[in-house]
Structure formats: C-alpha cells, structure tokens
Design an enzyme around this catalytic site. Structure first.
Site, PDB file in Angstrom:
ATOM      1  N   TYR A  64       0.845  -1.199   0.000  1.00 28.59           N
ATOM      2  CA  TYR A  64       0.000   0.000   0.000  1.00 28.59           C
ATOM      3  C   TYR A  64       0.883   1.254   0.000  1.00 28.59           C
ATOM      4  O   TYR A  64       1.903   1.302   0.712  1.00 28.59           O
ATOM      5  CB  TYR A  64      -0.909  -0.045   1.240  1.00 28.59           C
ATOM      6  CG  TYR A  64      -1.689   1.211   1.476  1.00 28.59           C
ATOM      7  CD1 TYR A  64      -2.625   1.644   0.553  1.00 28.59           C
ATOM      8  CD2 TYR A  64      -1.490   1.973   2.624  1.00 28.59           C
ATOM      9  CE1 TYR A  64      -3.336   2.803   0.762  1.00 28.59           C
ATOM     10  CE2 TYR A  64      -2.206   3.136   2.839  1.00 28.59           C
ATOM     11  CZ  TYR A  64      -3.127   3.545   1.900  1.00 28.59           C
ATOM     12  OH  TYR A  64      -3.819   4.697   2.102  1.00 28.59           O
ATOM     13  N   ASP A  77       0.078  -7.438   6.200  1.00 28.19           N
ATOM     14  CA  ASP A  77      -1.109  -6.595   6.136  1.00 28.19           C
ATOM     15  C   ASP A  77      -2.217  -7.466   5.556  1.00 28.19           C
ATOM     16  O   ASP A  77      -2.188  -7.845   4.378  1.00 28.19           O
ATOM     17  CB  ASP A  77      -0.827  -5.372   5.247  1.00 28.19           C
ATOM     18  CG  ASP A  77      -1.990  -4.391   5.227  1.00 28.19           C
ATOM     19  OD1 ASP A  77      -3.143  -4.847   5.375  1.00 28.19           O
ATOM     20  OD2 ASP A  77      -1.755  -3.190   5.034  1.00 28.19           O
ATOM     21  N   LYS A 113     -11.584  -0.757   6.651  1.00 26.72           N
ATOM     22  CA  LYS A 113     -12.085  -1.539   5.517  1.00 26.72           C
ATOM     23  C   LYS A 113     -13.041  -2.632   6.018  1.00 26.72           C
ATOM     24  O   LYS A 113     -14.058  -2.317   6.592  1.00 26.72           O
ATOM     25  CB  LYS A 113     -10.894  -2.095   4.732  1.00 26.72           C
ATOM     26  CG  LYS A 113      -9.824  -1.031   4.393  1.00 26.72           C
ATOM     27  CD  LYS A 113     -10.359   0.038   3.490  1.00 26.72           C
ATOM     28  CE  LYS A 113      -9.482   1.250   3.234  1.00 26.72           C
ATOM     29  NZ  LYS A 113      -8.264   1.480   3.904  1.00 26.72           N
TER      30      LYS A 113
END
Ligand SMILES: Cc1ncc(COP(=O)(O)O)c(C=O)c1O
Length: 385
Positions: A111, A183, A208
């Site tokens: 990310y 992650d 999320k």
C-alpha cells in the site's frame, strides 16, 4: 444517580451523572470518556502496579480493548492493540520491531501509505527499505543483509489483487531469522490467518472490512504478547490511540464480518466471471483458485479489478455509473469503484504505470452485498455506454 448541589450552576454539571449504574446492557456501552475516575490514591497506585485497567483513554479504554481483543481472537493471535487508523497500527507494528540501522525487505506491491511511511518517515531515523518482486524464482536469502530485521507483505495486494504463496514466503523469512509482518486488510481473518503460518504481526486497516460500513477510520495490530505490549507503548507515546466511538463502531461492524465476507466474495466471483466475458474489458484481475489454495475457505476475496479495452472510455464509464459510487476506499457493504491512477497511485510516472499495469483504464471494484443481478446490470449498463 448522583444528586449534588443546591445551586443551579453546580446541579447542571453533576445531576444525573451515573457512571456506576448496575444495569447490564446487551451491547457494549460507549465509554466516551477521556479519563477514568479513582476512589482513592490507593486505587491509582494499584493501576500503576498493573492491577487496574484504565486511567486515561490515550493509554487504554474498554472500547479499544474490545476491538483489539476481538481481532486478535479471530486472527488466532495472543494479543492486539487498536489504533487511530490502519497507518497508526502499521507504524506501531514497524516501530515495535525496528531500530535505527535496520533494513526492511518488503513486497513491491505494498500500500502506498506503508511505502511512504517507510521511505519518507522511518528512513529519517536510519531505517532502510528495499522493495522486491515476490516472484517464484526469487529467494529472500539472496536479498538479506546482516541488518535485515523485517519482511513485510500483504495477503492480497492493491489494486492488482496479487496473492503470493504466503505460507512459503513466511517460512523462508523465518528460516532467515526475520520478523514477518502481514497486512491482512484485503483478505480478513475470515479468509486467512497469517499468524497460523508463522507471521509475527498482522495488521488491518479496520477502516475496511473489519468495520465494513465506511463510517470509521481505525487500525488493529495483533501478534505475540511481547510485541503487542511494545506496540501499545508506541501507540500511547505517539498519540495514535483510537477514539472510543470509532472503536465501538468498528467492533459493532465486526460482528457481521463472516456474513458480509461470504456474500461479498460470492458476488465478487460473479462479477469477475461477468467481466471476463465482456467485450469492453481487456483484462480482469481477480485471484485464482490455485493462488488462494492456502486460504481457510474456498473464496478469492471480494475485490475485482479490470482494464477497459479502450482507455479513452474511462471518463464515460465513471460518469455512467448511477448507484455504484466512485470512492477512493473499499470494503463497505455497498459496491463501489475506485480509479487507482487518479487516486491511490497518482504519484506513479507513465513508465511505472505501464510497467505495473496500473493504467488509466484500470478500475477497481469493491463488491458489496447487494443482489448480484443488480450489480451486474449496473456494471453492464455503464460498460455498455
Ligand atoms: C492494504 C491497506 N493497508 C493499510 C491502509 C491504511 O489504512 P488507513 O487508511 O485506515 O490508515 C490501507 C488504506 O487504504 C490499505 O488499503
């Protein structure tokens, strides 16, 4: 119920204050307080001796603890800590392991915020990042230095949804004596529990799927007790604690994780199938059954990306969407789309775009829980235009 004071000014402040009400509420109350009260100096001493739980919300709060405990349990980890955002949790995880002079190996598909934290911020403290392509031919041993401390990767990457052989990469890293941090935001513990493969820390942008309703920003880090104790100190000292209300919202959202994921993954499979045979689409990015064979369930995640055959149609596609919203986030119960080139990956040069496939025509879909026929007809209508 406390009833204090004869004078209006005092009564308005104290009347009705009932923190010790004995009624047992079905849902966890929101401990919307910045601080906790003590009956005596001895009680404070007990807190500092490790016998009391709460003092000040930046240091700890029942709602933060509820969320952290729940995610730790679902991830099969010993302990957890919540944070004000996914980035806060990632920072705490990294700093619980890394010191100046350490070297981090990370997948090149991490990310952008994680990349920026390591490359722009932690580099100033002498922590070095090296990104590597996790191809089958690559061995971590060939990239490890004496200073390498940590290997960082994601279960399902963003936005191309690559799934590498997580158990095998973790095994390699552990054999080399590295810490491993995963992650797991896109997969969630419903699909994969990286701790069971030997990961030391697992992190979530709780913003999320953990929260699941696009109404909260939070993060959760889970792992072994000693690492989480250190990470908790970092959350407290850097001021990255989660607010009680956000923690409460995320914990409430988490209750439906299993049913949301089940439905969203099933819908995503249909969306991928539909796009694969659509003439306006040149390529679909969706994890294969083979790549996800180590998942705990026969599901491939709830995200689907695709490339439009004619890139110039991209503006029209977004304009044509009606109830599917364009939002630069994901994982809510509503289906939404994002556009990586103009949002999360806008720093990419044209060269990087071509090399990675993150091009102008790439669309990322976060598939929701709606009736699949409605999702397909909305996508089909927008693609048709
Ligand atoms: C995979 C992944 N990790 C971490 C983050 C950061 O989380 P947050 O935005 O909650 O700080 C995100 C945000 O999009 C993400 O997609």
């Amino acid at each position: 119920m406390i009833d204090v004071g004869e004078r209006f000014e005092t009564t308005t402040v104290h009347i009705g204050h009932a923190p010790l009400r004995q009624a047992e509420s079905k849902s966890t109350p929101i401990y919307q307080t910045s601080v906790f009260a003590f009956d005596s100096l001895e009680e404070v001493e007990k807190y500092y001796a490790g016998e009391g739980e709460y003092l000040y919300t930046r240091n700890g709060n029942p709602n933060q603890a509820e969320l952290a405990f729940a995610v730790a349990r679902l991830e099969q980890a010993e302990a957890g800590v919540s944070a004000a955002s996914g980035m806060g949790a990632i920072m705490a995880g990294l700093l619980s392991i890394l010191s100046p002079g350490d070297h981090v190996l990370a997948s090149h598909e991490i990310y952008g915020g994680t990349y920026a934290l390591l490359q722009k911020e932690l580099s100033r403290f002498g922590i070095e990042l090296e990104c590597i392509v996790l191809d089958e031919g690559i061995h971590l041993a060939s990239r490890v230095r004496p200073t390498t401390k940590l290997f960082f990767l994601e279960t399902i990457t963003n936005p191309l949804l690559t799934v590498v052989d997580l158990p095998s990469w973790i095994r390699q890293a552990k054999e080399l004596g590295l810490f491993v941090m995963v992650d797991n935001t896109f997969a969630t513990p419903y699909l994969v529990q990286p701790i069971t493969f030997g990961a030391d820390l697992v992190v979530h942008s709780g913003t999320k799927y953990i929260g699941g309703h696009s109404d909260v920003t939070c993060g959760v880090l889970v792992g072994s007790r000693p690492l989480i104790e250190r990470a908790t100190e970092i959350v407290v000292n850097y001021g990255a604690s989660l607010s009680p209300f956000e923690a409460w919202l995320a914990a409430r959202g988490l209750k439906t994780l299993a049913v949301r994921m089940e439905r969203q993954c099933d819908n995503a499979r249909e969306v991928a199938r539909f796009l694969q045979s659509h003439p306006a689409v040149s390529r679909v990015y969706y994890p294969s059954q083979e790549a996800t064979s180590f998942f705990a369930r026969p599901k491939q995640g709830a995200m689907v990306s695709f490339a439009l055959r004619d890139e110039s149609e991209i503006y029209e596609f977004y304009r044509a969407l009606d109830w599917i919203q364009f939002v630069p986030s994901l994982a809510g119960v509503e289906t939404s789309v994002s556009h990586p080139v103009t949002t999360s990956h806008r720093a990419f040069s044209e060269e990087q775009r071509q090399a990675t496939g993150i091009t102008m025509g790439l669309v990322r879909i976060s598939v929701g829980i709606e009736a699949i026929d409605d999702i397909l007809s909305e996508l089909g209508r927008a693609l048709g235009k």
